[in-house]
Design a protein around this motif. Sequence first.
Motif, PDB file in Angstrom:
ATOM      1  N   ASP A 166       0.597  -1.206  -0.006  1.00  0.00           N
ATOM      2  CA  ASP A 166      -0.057  -0.102  -0.136  1.00  0.00           C
ATOM      3  C   ASP A 166       0.717   1.205  -0.118  1.00  0.00           C
ATOM      4  OD1 ASP A 166       0.825  -0.693   2.549  1.00  0.00           O
ATOM      5  OD2 ASP A 166      -0.727   0.506   3.592  1.00  0.00           O
ATOM      6  N   ARG A 167       2.200   1.181   0.122  1.00  0.00           N
ATOM      7  CA  ARG A 167       3.143   2.190  -0.018  1.00  0.00           C
ATOM      8  C   ARG A 167       3.795   2.332  -1.259  1.00  0.00           C
ATOM      9  NH1 ARG A 167      -0.200   4.190   2.352  1.00  0.00           N
ATOM     10  NH2 ARG A 167      -0.202   5.045   4.436  1.00  0.00           N
ATOM     11  N   THR A 168       3.331   1.578  -2.215  1.00  0.00           N
ATOM     12  CA  THR A 168       4.281   1.668  -3.583  1.00  0.00           C
ATOM     13  C   THR A 168       3.288   1.806  -4.404  1.00  0.00           C
ATOM     14  OG1 THR A 168       3.821  -0.912  -3.849  1.00  0.00           O
ATOM     15  CG2 THR A 168       5.825  -0.032  -2.550  1.00  0.00           C
ATOM     16  N   VAL A 169       3.928   1.967  -5.655  1.00  0.00           N
ATOM     17  CA  VAL A 169       3.110   2.409  -6.943  1.00  0.00           C
ATOM     18  C   VAL A 169       3.900   1.867  -8.119  1.00  0.00           C
ATOM     19  CG1 VAL A 169       3.552   4.891  -7.223  1.00  0.00           C
ATOM     20  CG2 VAL A 169       1.815   4.191  -8.662  1.00  0.00           C
ATOM     21  N   GLU A 170       3.500   1.391  -9.012  1.00  0.00           N
ATOM     22  CA  GLU A 170       4.411   0.883 -10.062  1.00  0.00           C
ATOM     23  C   GLU A 170       4.516   2.078 -11.049  1.00  0.00           C
ATOM     24  OE1 GLU A 170       3.599  -4.022 -10.258  1.00  0.00           O
ATOM     25  OE2 GLU A 170       2.757  -2.586 -11.565  1.00  0.00           O
ATOM     26  N   LEU A 171       5.704   2.072 -11.682  1.00  0.00           N
ATOM     27  CA  LEU A 171       5.932   2.944 -12.800  1.00  0.00           C
ATOM     28  C   LEU A 171       4.978   2.952 -13.986  1.00  0.00           C
ATOM     29  CD1 LEU A 171       8.241   5.119 -13.816  1.00  0.00           C
ATOM     30  CD2 LEU A 171       9.268   3.276 -14.910  1.00  0.00           C
ATOM     31  N   GLY A 172       4.612   1.767 -14.255  1.00  0.00           N
ATOM     32  CA  GLY A 172       3.655   1.788 -15.402  1.00  0.00           C
ATOM     33  C   GLY A 172       2.252   2.521 -14.886  1.00  0.00           C
ATOM     34  N   GLU A 173       2.070   2.629 -13.585  1.00  0.00           N
ATOM     35  CA  GLU A 173       0.463   3.294 -13.333  1.00  0.00           C
ATOM     36  C   GLU A 173       0.729   4.658 -13.406  1.00  0.00           C
ATOM     37  OE1 GLU A 173      -1.417   0.810  -9.947  1.00  0.00           O
ATOM     38  OE2 GLU A 173       0.530   0.752  -9.490  1.00  0.00           O
ATOM     39  N   ILE A 174       1.950   5.458 -13.477  1.00  0.00           N
ATOM     40  CA  ILE A 174       1.940   6.666 -13.382  1.00  0.00           C
ATOM     41  C   ILE A 174       2.686   7.326 -14.805  1.00  0.00           C
ATOM     42  CG2 ILE A 174       2.113   7.032 -10.985  1.00  0.00           C
ATOM     43  CD1 ILE A 174       5.089   7.392 -11.131  1.00  0.00           C
ATOM     44  N   VAL A 175       3.449   6.348 -15.500  1.00  0.00           N
ATOM     45  CA  VAL A 175       4.161   6.534 -16.673  1.00  0.00           C
ATOM     46  C   VAL A 175       3.503   7.302 -17.760  1.00  0.00           C
ATOM     47  CG1 VAL A 175       3.739   4.611 -18.194  1.00  0.00           C
ATOM     48  CG2 VAL A 175       6.040   5.867 -17.903  1.00  0.00           C
ATOM     49  N   LEU A 176       2.213   7.398 -17.874  1.00  0.00           N
ATOM     50  CA  LEU A 176       1.473   8.218 -19.012  1.00  0.00           C
ATOM     51  C   LEU A 176       1.296   9.462 -18.590  1.00  0.00           C
ATOM     52  CD1 LEU A 176      -0.975   5.772 -20.810  1.00  0.00           C
ATOM     53  CD2 LEU A 176       1.269   6.344 -21.418  1.00  0.00           C
ATOM     54  N   LEU A 177       1.510   9.879 -17.216  1.00  0.00           N
ATOM     55  CA  LEU A 177       1.310  11.331 -17.074  1.00  0.00           C
ATOM     56  C   LEU A 177       2.416  12.084 -17.829  1.00  0.00           C
ATOM     57  CD1 LEU A 177       0.645  11.110 -13.226  1.00  0.00           C
ATOM     58  CD2 LEU A 177      -0.815  11.857 -14.930  1.00  0.00           C
ATOM     59  N   GLU A 178       3.376  11.424 -18.240  1.00  0.00           N
ATOM     60  CA  GLU A 178       4.474  11.987 -19.023  1.00  0.00           C
ATOM     61  C   GLU A 178       3.670  12.775 -20.308  1.00  0.00           C
ATOM     62  OE1 GLU A 178       7.455  12.686 -18.642  1.00  0.00           O
ATOM     63  OE2 GLU A 178       8.007  13.265 -20.695  1.00  0.00           O
ATOM     64  N   ASN A 179       2.660  12.411 -20.529  1.00  0.00           N
ATOM     65  CA  ASN A 179       1.841  13.134 -21.726  1.00  0.00           C
ATOM     66  C   ASN A 179       1.447  14.723 -21.191  1.00  0.00           C
ATOM     67  OD1 ASN A 179       2.261  11.088 -23.309  1.00  0.00           O
ATOM     68  ND2 ASN A 179       0.032  10.261 -23.117  1.00  0.00           N
ATOM     69  N   LEU A 180       1.247  14.828 -19.779  1.00  0.00           N
ATOM     70  CA  LEU A 180       1.063  16.082 -19.336  1.00  0.00           C
ATOM     71  C   LEU A 180       2.147  17.063 -19.066  1.00  0.00           C
ATOM     72  CD1 LEU A 180      -1.862  14.989 -16.731  1.00  0.00           C
ATOM     73  CD2 LEU A 180      -2.194  16.015 -18.969  1.00  0.00           C
ATOM     74  N   VAL A 181       2.107  18.107 -19.106  1.00  0.00           N
ATOM     75  CA  VAL A 181       3.322  19.100 -18.786  1.00  0.00           C
ATOM     76  C   VAL A 181       2.981  19.832 -17.364  1.00  0.00           C
ATOM     77  CG1 VAL A 181       4.345  21.151 -19.580  1.00  0.00           C
ATOM     78  CG2 VAL A 181       3.575  19.511 -21.329  1.00  0.00           C
ATOM     79  N   PRO A 182       3.839  19.396 -16.445  1.00  0.00           N
ATOM     80  CA  PRO A 182       3.456  19.837 -15.149  1.00  0.00           C
ATOM     81  C   PRO A 182       3.733  21.520 -15.089  1.00  0.00           C
ATOM     82  CG  PRO A 182       5.666  18.852 -15.225  1.00  0.00           C
ATOM     83  CD  PRO A 182       4.948  18.642 -16.710  1.00  0.00           C
ATOM     84  N   LEU A 183       3.320  22.211 -14.300  1.00  0.00           N
ATOM     85  CA  LEU A 183       3.471  23.672 -13.961  1.00  0.00           C
ATOM     86  C   LEU A 183       4.959  23.655 -13.685  1.00  0.00           C
ATOM     87  CD1 LEU A 183       0.540  24.513 -11.735  1.00  0.00           C
ATOM     88  CD2 LEU A 183       0.978  24.894 -13.907  1.00  0.00           C
ATOM     89  N   ASP A 184       5.491  24.848 -14.112  1.00  0.00           N
ATOM     90  CA  ASP A 184       6.956  25.159 -13.943  1.00  0.00           C
ATOM     91  C   ASP A 184       8.119  24.368 -14.344  1.00  0.00           C
ATOM     92  OD1 ASP A 184       5.766  25.657 -10.464  1.00  0.00           O
ATOM     93  OD2 ASP A 184       5.925  27.240 -12.006  1.00  0.00           O
ATOM     94  N   LEU A 185       7.717  23.333 -15.599  1.00  0.00           N
ATOM     95  CA  LEU A 185       8.541  22.358 -15.967  1.00  0.00           C
ATOM     96  C   LEU A 185       9.740  23.158 -16.709  1.00  0.00           C
ATOM     97  CD1 LEU A 185       9.647  19.670 -16.517  1.00  0.00           C
ATOM     98  CD2 LEU A 185       8.156  19.378 -18.591  1.00  0.00           C
ATOM     99  N   HIS A 186       9.267  24.294 -17.233  1.00  0.00           N
ATOM    100  CA  HIS A 186      10.330  24.930 -18.030  1.00  0.00           C
ATOM    101  C   HIS A 186      10.682  26.274 -17.345  1.00  0.00           C
ATOM    102  CE1 HIS A 186       9.468  22.185 -21.393  1.00  0.00           C
ATOM    103  NE2 HIS A 186       8.175  22.526 -21.222  1.00  0.00           N
ATOM    104  N   ASP A 187      10.680  26.383 -16.143  1.00  0.00           N
ATOM    105  CA  ASP A 187      11.436  27.436 -15.369  1.00  0.00           C
ATOM    106  C   ASP A 187      12.834  27.510 -15.517  1.00  0.00           C
ATOM    107  OD1 ASP A 187       8.853  28.156 -14.551  1.00  0.00           O
ATOM    108  OD2 ASP A 187       9.058  27.974 -12.498  1.00  0.00           O
ATOM    109  N   ASP A 188      13.335  28.470 -15.615  1.00  0.00           N
ATOM    110  CA  ASP A 188      15.083  28.582 -15.518  1.00  0.00           C
ATOM    111  C   ASP A 188      15.398  28.111 -14.131  1.00  0.00           C
ATOM    112  OD1 ASP A 188      15.157  31.000 -13.829  1.00  0.00           O
ATOM    113  OD2 ASP A 188      14.830  32.173 -15.580  1.00  0.00           O
ATOM    114  N   ASP A 189      16.653  27.933 -14.277  1.00  0.00           N
ATOM    115  CA  ASP A 189      17.490  27.666 -12.983  1.00  0.00           C
ATOM    116  C   ASP A 189      17.675  28.549 -11.765  1.00  0.00           C
ATOM    117  OD1 ASP A 189      17.749  24.776 -13.619  1.00  0.00           O
ATOM    118  OD2 ASP A 189      19.757  25.351 -14.618  1.00  0.00           O
ATOM    119  N   SER A 190      17.173  29.624 -12.280  1.00  0.00           N
ATOM    120  CA  SER A 190      17.063  30.865 -10.980  1.00  0.00           C
ATOM    121  C   SER A 190      16.122  30.658  -9.947  1.00  0.00           C
ATOM    122  CB  SER A 190      17.103  32.323 -11.724  1.00  0.00           C
ATOM    123  OG  SER A 190      15.633  32.297 -12.231  1.00  0.00           O
TER     124      SER A 190
END
Length: 479
Positions: free
Chosen positions: A326-350
């Motif tokens: 109950d404290r694990t999740v398989e990579l395959g269960e979340i991997v298609l979230l790659e299709n979504l662009v998260p907030l701040d993904l393209h922020d600069d390193d500052s």
Amino acid sequence: MPLTVLSDSNVKQILNSLTKEEVETLQTGLRDSLHEYSTATNSSGAAAVNQPKRTVLESNNGTTSLFMPSTSSTGIGMKVVTLAGPPSYATNDCPLPENKDTTPQGALTLMSADGQPFGFLNAEEVTAFRTALASSLLMVRRRKVKTLTVFGAGKQAYWHVRLALILRGNTIKKVHLINRDFNKRATSLMKAFVGFDAATKRKEGWYDTTFDLTSLKYVEVDRLLKDYVRAADIIICTTPSTEPLFDHTVLTNTEGRKRARLIIAVGSYKPHMIEVPPEVIKQAIKVHGHGHHFHKRAEEGGVIVVDTLDCIQEAGELKQAGVGPDRTVELGEIVLLENLVPLDLHDDDSTSDTDESSRSRQSVDMLSPTDGISSLAMALRDSAIEDGSGTPTAKSPSRKSSFTLSRKGSFSLRSRNSSQGPTGRKKRQTEKENEMCSWLSSGNVIYKSVGMGLMDLVVGADLVKIARSKNIGVTIDDF
């Protein structure tokens, strides 16, 4: 049917010439198969219920042979590899000999869905590459990838760093390599990147990236370990260690918790092996309640990401930390979230680490952990109940994870674009998906992998396609 035979040199020729676009194509194939494996979206293909357990044979001389069968919607695979018995990697009384090679040796046989052989590959380089390719599915989700800290100097270490440079080379500034000794393997790894083709480095964006190599026997290694582990955006562990690679307080105390990190652990594959301290694992799976935190820190998701739930029984880190399904999740269960662009993904390193931690904490706290259920599992359980899929999957009753209630289809992104249902429902589901993306990109994420035959089958088949298109290897037209 034609049969393509690829030697170790053939496989290296293909892998060492991969472009970013080719790597992304390989990622897509692996991503889809892992999702199918974990969610049973195709009961006749890669679904977990159709994946036989691997067989492990241990000989009297300390070697371990693995027989790893696999199936997918398009083929069948069998990999047989033998691993040399590793000494106690992290102890001074039994160091790794200079000429000791723990790289898996063996071969991969590939067949079509009706059993016709179409590929036979040397498995040495494939094994390391496919493991790193799976890890890269999480690497590319990270908002900040500036500093890598890598334990080990073998092929796993090489391919994890190499894929990170191919995919995120324009953001990576420092790579810290840490090994037991300044032995031949360690110095060769260092030279491989320092002396890499300059034109390729410029093209991939890491021409000015700095590399350093540290021995665990160095007199000031404790200070350096603390600095390198704490400064890392991604920590990669690739050793068969029997003791934690660093002191847990480096990451568990207040200062260590300020920065969000992705920790990848792929080296320990037996219950007595361990790379990541149990205290770090326990911190990651702890369900945090509401309330203001005086110290700003990056949030945990309440779960460990695993390639397969078999990790719970096979991986020393998870067994010693008492991690339950109950404290694990398989990579395959979340991997298609790659299709979504998260907030701040393209922020600069500052962007400061404090701001990053604050955003991550807010997004994960919104998931509202209740009744002892991890925040990550709760979010997806709610989504599944809303769309009517919140019932256990009859095809996989024995594979209980934090997503049991939504085992099949809980991550179907089709609901985002569906015109059915009220507007408020669709918005809520999208918000939960974005919250998940925020944790994966800006929170503390631990990924544990012991490897699966499915990975070999999918990646091996794609390598055969590339080999045939480039006339690499030997192809027997009518095998």
